[in-house]
Design a protein around this motif. Structure first.
Motif, PDB file in Angstrom:
ATOM      1  N   TRP A  98     -20.725 -32.260 -79.112  1.00 44.79           N
ATOM      2  CA  TRP A  98     -19.837 -31.803 -80.176  1.00 44.79           C
ATOM      3  C   TRP A  98     -18.515 -31.429 -79.543  1.00 44.79           C
ATOM      4  O   TRP A  98     -18.475 -30.761 -78.504  1.00 44.79           O
ATOM      5  N   ALA A  99     -17.426 -31.833 -80.179  1.00 46.56           N
ATOM      6  CA  ALA A  99     -16.087 -31.525 -79.680  1.00 46.56           C
ATOM      7  C   ALA A  99     -15.203 -31.093 -80.847  1.00 46.56           C
ATOM      8  O   ALA A  99     -15.584 -31.227 -82.009  1.00 46.56           O
ATOM      9  N   GLY A 100     -14.043 -30.588 -80.516  1.00 48.64           N
ATOM     10  CA  GLY A 100     -13.047 -30.237 -81.528  1.00 48.64           C
ATOM     11  C   GLY A 100     -13.554 -29.227 -82.530  1.00 48.64           C
ATOM     12  O   GLY A 100     -14.179 -28.221 -82.175  1.00 48.64           O
ATOM     13  N   ASP A 101     -13.280 -29.517 -83.802  1.00 48.62           N
ATOM     14  CA  ASP A 101     -13.655 -28.596 -84.879  1.00 48.62           C
ATOM     15  C   ASP A 101     -15.167 -28.394 -84.955  1.00 48.62           C
ATOM     16  O   ASP A 101     -15.630 -27.299 -85.266  1.00 48.62           O
ATOM     17  N   GLU A 102     -15.915 -29.445 -84.678  1.00 45.52           N
ATOM     18  CA  GLU A 102     -17.373 -29.324 -84.739  1.00 45.52           C
ATOM     19  C   GLU A 102     -17.879 -28.327 -83.693  1.00 45.52           C
ATOM     20  O   GLU A 102     -18.718 -27.475 -83.982  1.00 45.52           O
ATOM     21  N   ALA A 103     -17.348 -28.390 -82.473  1.00 38.04           N
ATOM     22  CA  ALA A 103     -17.728 -27.438 -81.428  1.00 38.04           C
ATOM     23  C   ALA A 103     -17.310 -26.020 -81.817  1.00 38.04           C
ATOM     24  O   ALA A 103     -18.091 -25.073 -81.670  1.00 38.04           O
ATOM     25  N   ALA A 104     -16.114 -25.883 -82.329  1.00 36.71           N
ATOM     26  CA  ALA A 104     -15.633 -24.562 -82.746  1.00 36.71           C
ATOM     27  C   ALA A 104     -16.492 -23.993 -83.875  1.00 36.71           C
ATOM     28  O   ALA A 104     -16.809 -22.796 -83.878  1.00 36.71           O
ATOM     29  N   ASP A 105     -16.887 -24.834 -84.823  1.00 41.57           N
ATOM     30  CA  ASP A 105     -17.733 -24.386 -85.931  1.00 41.57           C
ATOM     31  C   ASP A 105     -19.094 -23.895 -85.434  1.00 41.57           C
ATOM     32  O   ASP A 105     -19.603 -22.883 -85.893  1.00 41.57           O
ATOM     33  N   VAL A 106     -19.682 -24.639 -84.503  1.00 43.02           N
ATOM     34  CA  VAL A 106     -20.995 -24.247 -83.971  1.00 43.02           C
ATOM     35  C   VAL A 106     -20.891 -22.939 -83.185  1.00 43.02           C
ATOM     36  O   VAL A 106     -21.743 -22.058 -83.329  1.00 43.02           O
ATOM     37  N   LEU A 107     -19.857 -22.796 -82.374  1.00 40.79           N
ATOM     38  CA  LEU A 107     -19.684 -21.548 -81.627  1.00 40.79           C
ATOM     39  C   LEU A 107     -19.485 -20.368 -82.580  1.00 40.79           C
ATOM     40  O   LEU A 107     -20.038 -19.291 -82.363  1.00 40.79           O
ATOM     41  N   LEU A 110     -15.933 -29.059 -75.199  1.00 43.26           N
ATOM     42  CA  LEU A 110     -17.079 -29.918 -75.491  1.00 43.26           C
ATOM     43  C   LEU A 110     -18.358 -29.116 -75.362  1.00 43.26           C
ATOM     44  O   LEU A 110     -18.486 -28.278 -74.464  1.00 43.26           O
ATOM     45  N   ILE A 111     -19.297 -29.388 -76.258  1.00 40.42           N
ATOM     46  CA  ILE A 111     -20.629 -28.779 -76.196  1.00 40.42           C
ATOM     47  C   ILE A 111     -21.656 -29.896 -76.101  1.00 40.42           C
ATOM     48  O   ILE A 111     -21.595 -30.866 -76.869  1.00 40.42           O
ATOM     49  N   GLU A 112     -22.565 -29.747 -75.159  1.00 37.86           N
ATOM     50  CA  GLU A 112     -23.733 -30.614 -75.089  1.00 37.86           C
ATOM     51  C   GLU A 112     -24.862 -29.898 -75.803  1.00 37.86           C
ATOM     52  O   GLU A 112     -25.079 -28.707 -75.584  1.00 37.86           O
ATOM     53  N   VAL A 113     -25.594 -30.624 -76.621  1.00 38.67           N
ATOM     54  CA  VAL A 113     -26.795 -30.087 -77.257  1.00 38.67           C
ATOM     55  C   VAL A 113     -27.982 -30.631 -76.480  1.00 38.67           C
ATOM     56  O   VAL A 113     -28.104 -31.842 -76.295  1.00 38.67           O
ATOM     57  N   VAL A 114     -28.849 -29.728 -76.012  1.00 33.30           N
ATOM     58  CA  VAL A 114     -29.958 -30.103 -75.156  1.00 33.30           C
ATOM     59  C   VAL A 114     -31.282 -29.795 -75.853  1.00 33.30           C
ATOM     60  O   VAL A 114     -31.485 -28.672 -76.347  1.00 33.30           O
TER      61      VAL A 114
END
Length: 127
Positions: free
Chosen positions: A38-47, A13-17
């Motif tokens: 953001w979690a799952g594929d969305e978190a992976a895409d952002v990373l 999980l990613i928190e956007v601050v």
């Protein structure tokens, strides 16, 4: 830009601050409102997007980050790492137990297409 690989692999999980200031003490989280998760594929895409940010020369603005991400594993207790982005001075400061000292301060080309795509994602998350 280089992220701590073991932490990236463990991120669930990613928190956007939306950062509102600087931490009071070294190691404290950057203050601000969490605007989305953001979690799952969305978190992976952002990373993956963050990891492809091109490097840049160092600029000086006094470091006034506007956006940050906090990455968590499945336990969701302590952040694996936090990255604060200043799109003015092109600097990223990272902290957390998974961040080796060599990665704590990096510079990225804030005008590059990928950096602007990241900024657009941050802004969209705040809507």
């Amino acid at each position: 830009m280089q992220l701590p690989a073991p932490a990236v692999a463990a991120t669930a999980l990613i928190e956007v601050v939306r950062i509102s200031g600087l931490p009071r003490r070294r190691g404290d989280p950057y203050p601000g409102a969490v605007v989305t998760h953001w979690a799952g594929d969305e978190a992976a895409d952002v990373l993956a997007l963050i990891e492809t940010l091109p490097g840049s020369a160092q600029y000086r603005c006094g470091f006034s980050p506007g956006w940050g991400v906090r990455a968590y594993d499945d336990a969701l207790d302590l952040a694996l790492f936090e990255a604060a982005f200043c799109f003015t001075c092109h600097e990223v400061r990272m902290q957390g137990t998974a961040v080796p000292p060599a990665l704590s301060t990096q510079f990225f080309d804030a005008d590059a297409e990928r950096a602007q795509a990241l900024l657009a994602r941050f802004r969209e998350a705040a809507r």
